[in-house]
Design an enzyme around this catalytic site. Structure first.
Site, PDB file in Angstrom:
ATOM      1  CE  LYS A   1      -1.874   1.788   3.993  1.00 53.10           C
ATOM      2  NZ  LYS A   1      -1.758   3.225   4.218  1.00 53.10           N
ATOM      3  CG  ASN A   2       2.028   2.833   3.596  1.00 52.07           C
ATOM      4  OD1 ASN A   2       0.897   3.233   3.304  1.00 52.07           O
ATOM      5  ND2 ASN A   2       2.365   2.482   4.830  1.00 52.07           N
TER       6      ASN A   2
ATOM      7  CB  CYS B   1      -5.028   6.071  10.696  1.00 44.25           C
ATOM      8  SG  CYS B   1      -5.462   4.698   9.619  1.00 44.25           S
TER       9      CYS B   1
ATOM     10  NE  ARG C   1      -0.845  10.356  10.628  1.00 44.55           N
ATOM     11  CZ  ARG C   1      -1.207   9.356   9.834  1.00 44.55           C
ATOM     12  NH1 ARG C   1      -2.442   8.937   9.832  1.00 44.55           N
ATOM     13  NH2 ARG C   1      -0.331   8.774   9.039  1.00 44.55           N
TER      14      ARG C   1
ATOM     15  CG  ASP D   1       2.276   1.074   9.586  1.00 44.50           C
ATOM     16  OD1 ASP D   1       1.857   1.877  10.430  1.00 44.50           O
ATOM     17  OD2 ASP D   1       2.715   1.422   8.475  1.00 44.50           O
TER      18      ASP D   1
ATOM     19  NE  ARG E   1      -7.198   4.519   4.528  1.00 41.45           N
ATOM     20  CZ  ARG E   1      -6.290   4.888   5.441  1.00 41.45           C
ATOM     21  NH1 ARG E   1      -6.625   4.995   6.696  1.00 41.45           N
ATOM     22  NH2 ARG E   1      -5.059   5.171   5.078  1.00 41.45           N
TER      23      ARG E   1
HETATM   24  N1  EPU Z   1       6.388  13.748  11.661  1.00 38.84           N
HETATM   25  C1  EPU Z   1       6.625  15.049  11.988  1.00 38.84           C
HETATM   26  N2  EPU Z   1       6.641  15.973  10.985  1.00 38.84           N
HETATM   27  C2  EPU Z   1       6.449  15.647   9.699  1.00 38.84           C
HETATM   28  C3  EPU Z   1       6.183  14.310   9.347  1.00 38.84           C
HETATM   29  C4  EPU Z   1       6.165  13.373  10.367  1.00 38.84           C
HETATM   30  O1  EPU Z   1       6.812  15.371  13.162  1.00 38.84           O
HETATM   31  O2  EPU Z   1       6.473  16.539   8.839  1.00 38.84           O
HETATM   32  C5  EPU Z   1       6.370  12.726  12.716  1.00 38.84           C
HETATM   33  C6  EPU Z   1       4.994  12.070  12.832  1.00 38.84           C
HETATM   34  O3  EPU Z   1       4.124  12.824  13.645  1.00 38.84           O
HETATM   35  C7  EPU Z   1       5.355  10.725  13.417  1.00 38.84           C
HETATM   36  C8  EPU Z   1       6.729  10.416  12.803  1.00 38.84           C
HETATM   37  O4  EPU Z   1       7.244  11.674  12.360  1.00 38.84           O
HETATM   38  O5  EPU Z   1       5.489  10.837  14.812  1.00 38.84           O
HETATM   39  C9  EPU Z   1       6.714   9.459  11.619  1.00 38.84           C
HETATM   40  O6  EPU Z   1       5.794   9.903  10.631  1.00 38.84           O
HETATM   41  P1  EPU Z   1       5.998   9.597   9.082  1.00 38.84           P
HETATM   42  O7  EPU Z   1       6.074  10.877   8.361  1.00 38.84           O
HETATM   43  O8  EPU Z   1       7.110   8.605   8.923  1.00 38.84           O
HETATM   44  O9  EPU Z   1       4.631   8.905   8.733  1.00 38.84           O
HETATM   45  P2  EPU Z   1       3.851   9.022   7.379  1.00 38.84           P
HETATM   46  O10 EPU Z   1       4.795   9.126   6.253  1.00 38.84           O
HETATM   47  O11 EPU Z   1       2.772  10.044   7.466  1.00 38.84           O
HETATM   48  C10 EPU Z   1       3.874   6.496   6.799  1.00 38.84           C
HETATM   49  C11 EPU Z   1       2.849   5.441   6.549  1.00 38.84           C
HETATM   50  C12 EPU Z   1       2.173   5.055   7.856  1.00 38.84           C
HETATM   51  C13 EPU Z   1       3.252   4.594   8.839  1.00 38.84           C
HETATM   52  C14 EPU Z   1       4.335   5.654   9.000  1.00 38.84           C
HETATM   53  C15 EPU Z   1       5.507   5.201   9.854  1.00 38.84           C
HETATM   54  C16 EPU Z   1       2.153   6.065   4.330  1.00 38.84           C
HETATM   55  C17 EPU Z   1       1.088   6.563   3.462  1.00 38.84           C
HETATM   56  N3  EPU Z   1       1.862   5.957   5.622  1.00 38.84           N
HETATM   57  O12 EPU Z   1       3.155   7.603   7.323  1.00 38.84           O
HETATM   58  O13 EPU Z   1       1.357   3.954   7.525  1.00 38.84           O
HETATM   59  O14 EPU Z   1       2.672   4.340  10.112  1.00 38.84           O
HETATM   60  O15 EPU Z   1       4.846   6.020   7.710  1.00 38.84           O
HETATM   61  O16 EPU Z   1       6.110   4.082   9.310  1.00 38.84           O
HETATM   62  O17 EPU Z   1       3.228   5.719   3.880  1.00 38.84           O
HETATM   63  C18 EPU Z   1      -0.403   2.442   7.781  1.00 38.84           C
HETATM   64  O18 EPU Z   1      -0.068   1.930   6.710  1.00 38.84           O
HETATM   65  O19 EPU Z   1      -1.234   1.890   8.561  1.00 38.84           O
HETATM   66  C19 EPU Z   1       0.184   3.709   8.172  1.00 38.84           C
HETATM   67  C20 EPU Z   1      -0.362   4.506   9.068  1.00 38.84           C
END
Ligand code: EPU
Length: 422
Positions: free
Chosen positions: A22-23, A117, A122, A306, A398
């Site tokens: 997915k991601n 989610c 976030r 995850d 999803r």
């Molecule tokens: N964070 C910040 N600032 C930012 C971005 C992130 O502080 O600008 C923090 C977040 O609040 C969090 C940490 O950094 O505490 C990690 O967030 P990350 O940006 O890595 O998460 P994401 O890219 O929004 C992706 C996956 C998530 C998965 C996370 C961590 C996608 C679409 N989503 O989210 O997947 O939990 O990485 O591995 O790639 C899922 O598939 O169930 C899911 C939630």
């Protein structure tokens, strides 16, 4: 509306085939906005986040044609910046990739605030820091992220304050067509970061270092289309591995990259579960006795956040007291209340769950409060005595391709049931 109904107590057996990740899929799909050409993407999982990404692309002017169940041809030659419908964008966190891609190709972007989610706060501050370093002015209103780089994007050095999968991928996307070289330090190393980089490189980008904490992007003038297959989903694989162990089953999980599963396999082996690695499959066999362990979720190659809720389910079935510390998200414990309805003995303090193991689950009416929480409910229900009904399964849809059919094939008593709208 639909719900999932499970009668537990049947050990899983046979084979489950894992779908595309997915991601990785959402990152690759939305980065096609950068491409002045036609792309064919294979091994896309059949999930609603992929359908939504395709709808966003169509709304922006892409011509999308389905070639078979998991293969799509996408012509992004005539996409328009600023045309992603806010209502669609709000349904999915990964919509933030539209900002990086529009900025990269058109030097201007206007995108609704991404949803996803609910894990507490976030932020996207690291994405914005990166766009600004590349020369964009970024404004966030209540409803929109607006970014403009009137004199184009230029390469720069960016150090992320926290390790972020999304910001790393978005930085790569935005920098691909920028003038000069961009260096991203403290980058995320997840396999989907590597997959998006490999895809962009196949289209003519010059990205090196993806999979390490320093990613270098040498800007190119233009990207061409290509044919590309998405990697297998390590979280889907981990979910089936844990489901097999929770039901004392023996299950072969195929179409996986065992290296991506090392942190999960290692923890499960520490619990006594037997895991055999083949070239592109793993075989999970039952533990003689499930043992307690402590788990801390971390960015890759650490234990994946995850797979946290699913692992907590397995720890409920192990002898002794286990601790799960969440090292990525502020609040990923909304599943706990639902699991308690099935008999789990879990307390949460701050970012640590204490799990008193050795319990049996009993069937109950529960909700999928988010995607992976929903997967955890399914695993608990497969291991439970009696009947469980899971509501709000749109979260599960999803990210899990045909989870009901795959589990039925593996011997589970699981049904998708229509619920008449009230
Ligand atoms: N964070 C910040 N600032 C930012 C971005 C992130 O502080 O600008 C923090 C977040 O609040 C969090 C940490 O950094 O505490 C990690 O967030 P990350 O940006 O890595 O998460 P994401 O890219 O929004 C992706 C996956 C998530 C998965 C996370 C961590 C996608 C679409 N989503 O989210 O997947 O939990 O990485 O591995 O790639 C899922 O598939 O169930 C899911 C939630």
């Amino acid at each position: 509306m639909e719900k999932i109904v499970i009668r537990g107590g049947h050990p899983l057996s046979g084979t489950v085939e894992v779908s595309g990740m997915k991601n990785a899929a959402v990152g690759v799909l939305l980065s096609t906005i950068l491409i002045d050409g036609i792309t064919v993407l294979e091994n896309l999982p059949v999930i609603s986040d992929v359908a939504l990404s395709l709808d966003i692309l169509r709304s922006m002017g892409a011509v999308v044609e389905q070639l078979d169940a998991t293969t799509y041809q996408i012509d992004t030659r005539h996409v328009q910046a600023g045309s992603a419908p806010p209502l669609m964008v709000r349904k999915m966190r990964a919509s933030y990739y539209v900002i990086g891609a529009e900025l990269g190709r058109f030097h201007t972007s206007r995108v609704g605030i991404p949803g996803g989610c609910d894990f507490g706060v976030r932020p996207i501050d690291q994405h914005i820091k990166c766009f600004e370093a590349l020369g964009a002015d970024v404004t966030m209103t209540k409803d929109f992220v607006i970014a403009d780089a009137t004199s184009g994007l230029h390469g720069d050095q960016i150090y992320f304050d926290s390790v972020s999968v999304g910001a790393t991928i978005n930085g790569m996307i935005a920098a691909t067509l920028a003038d000069g070289t961009t260096v991203i330090e403290n980058a995320a190393r997840e396999p989907h970061v590597v997959d998006v980089a490999n895809f962009l490189n196949t289209c003519g980008a010059r990205i090196t270092g993806a999979g390490t904490d320093v990613v270098k992007i040498k800007g190119v003038k233009r990207l061409h289309g290509c044919t590309y297959a998405i990697i297998p989903d390590m979280i889907e694989a981990a979910t089936y591995m844990i489901a097999a162990a929770a039901t004392n089953g023996t299950l072969q999980i195929t179409n996986v990259i065992p290296k991506h599963l090392e942190s999960v396999s290692a923890k499960m082996e520490e619990m006594g579960v037997k895991i055999e690695e083949l070239d592109d499959a793993v075989i999970v066999s039952p533990a003689d006795q499930l043992r307690r362990v402590n788990v801390k979720t971390l960015p890759y190659p650490g234990f994946p956040t995850d797979a946290h809720p699913q692992m907590s389910v397995l720890l409920c079935l192990a002898q002794g007291v286990s601790h799960v510390s969440e090292g990525v998200w502020d609040n990923r414990f909304r599943y706990v209340e639902e699991l308690r309805r099935m008999g789990a003995d879990i307390t949460v303090e701050g970012k640590v769950a204490t799990i008193n193991g050795g319990n049996h689950f009993t069937g109950a009416k529960v909700r999928a409060v988010d995607l992976r929480a929903g997967a955890a409910m399914i695993i608990a229900a497969l291991a439970a005595q009696g009947k469980t009904e899971i509501d709000d399964i749109y979260h599960i849809k999803r990210g899990y391709d045909n989870i009901v059919g795959k589990l039925q094939n593996a011997g589970a008593d699981i049904q998708l049931v229509d619920v008449p709208d009230e």
